[in-house]
Design a protein around this motif. Sequence first.
Motif, PDB file in Angstrom:
ATOM      1  N   VAL A   1       4.426  33.167  12.531  1.00 43.45           N
ATOM      2  CA  VAL A   1       4.957  34.105  11.534  1.00 43.45           C
ATOM      3  C   VAL A   1       5.579  35.306  12.225  1.00 43.45           C
ATOM      4  O   VAL A   1       6.658  35.768  11.838  1.00 43.45           O
ATOM      5  CB  VAL A   1       3.845  34.542  10.545  1.00 43.45           C
ATOM      6  N   VAL A   2       4.920  35.810  13.264  1.00 44.35           N
ATOM      7  CA  VAL A   2       5.467  36.939  14.005  1.00 44.35           C
ATOM      8  C   VAL A   2       6.803  36.547  14.651  1.00 44.35           C
ATOM      9  O   VAL A   2       7.768  37.313  14.636  1.00 44.35           O
ATOM     10  CB  VAL A   2       4.470  37.440  15.073  1.00 44.35           C
ATOM     11  N   ARG A   3       6.864  35.346  15.171  1.00 46.92           N
ATOM     12  CA  ARG A   3       8.066  34.906  15.887  1.00 46.92           C
ATOM     13  C   ARG A   3       9.223  34.531  14.956  1.00 46.92           C
ATOM     14  O   ARG A   3      10.368  34.882  15.212  1.00 46.92           O
ATOM     15  CB  ARG A   3       7.720  33.720  16.780  1.00 46.92           C
ATOM     16  N   PHE A   4       8.931  33.795  13.864  1.00 46.22           N
ATOM     17  CA  PHE A   4       9.995  33.260  13.018  1.00 46.22           C
ATOM     18  C   PHE A   4      10.102  33.923  11.647  1.00 46.22           C
ATOM     19  O   PHE A   4      11.045  33.654  10.921  1.00 46.22           O
ATOM     20  CB  PHE A   4       9.807  31.746  12.825  1.00 46.22           C
TER      21      PHE A   4
ATOM     22  N   MET B   1       8.241  30.484   7.747  1.00 44.67           N
ATOM     23  CA  MET B   1       6.969  29.788   7.952  1.00 44.67           C
ATOM     24  C   MET B   1       6.333  29.362   6.633  1.00 44.67           C
ATOM     25  O   MET B   1       5.671  28.329   6.568  1.00 44.67           O
ATOM     26  CB  MET B   1       6.004  30.660   8.760  1.00 44.67           C
ATOM     27  N   THR B   2       6.551  30.136   5.567  1.00 48.35           N
ATOM     28  CA  THR B   2       6.044  29.723   4.253  1.00 48.35           C
ATOM     29  C   THR B   2       6.728  28.442   3.810  1.00 48.35           C
ATOM     30  O   THR B   2       6.072  27.491   3.363  1.00 48.35           O
ATOM     31  CB  THR B   2       6.263  30.840   3.214  1.00 48.35           C
ATOM     32  N   ILE B   3       8.034  28.402   3.952  1.00 46.70           N
ATOM     33  CA  ILE B   3       8.782  27.198   3.576  1.00 46.70           C
ATOM     34  C   ILE B   3       8.343  26.015   4.438  1.00 46.70           C
ATOM     35  O   ILE B   3       8.097  24.912   3.929  1.00 46.70           O
ATOM     36  CB  ILE B   3      10.299  27.445   3.680  1.00 46.70           C
TER      37      ILE B   3
END
Length: 146
Positions: A101-104, A109-111
């Motif tokens: 999550v921090v990276r992308f 990341m939810t999707i």
Amino acid sequence: MEAPSVYGPAVFGILFITLFFWFEKQVRDPLLPSGFILDKTRSIGLIGVLLAAAGAGGLVNFILSLYLQQNRGWSSLETAGAFVPFALVLIASGPIAARLVVRFGAGRMTITGLVIAAAGLLLLADIDKESSYWIGILPGLVFLAT
């Protein structure tokens, strides 16, 4: 045997949520600011998480347990053991997901998480009485927990 009522837990859940929001309005530094849930982007994300959790929870905790016990004849202990890999993957994927999550970003990341969970649900939708645990059930549980 009579099915347990869901009204008691639902009433307590609503009561505790109401009390939580009431207490949050009373303090100077609330844990959950009043506008937090009302943000459009956040609301859509929370609805997605709610639907994913409801689908996964309903399948894993109820339907799949019934399937294993009633259709496959597994004991309660065997059924619980079948979910151990699910729990381990869920625990192990949390810290990895946090770094991703921090990276992308949370949106991507939810999707991605919802797509992976949907793949797990699709894998589990195809099981039948002859399905092997290792090939037919476990991969779906792993995808669902990821």
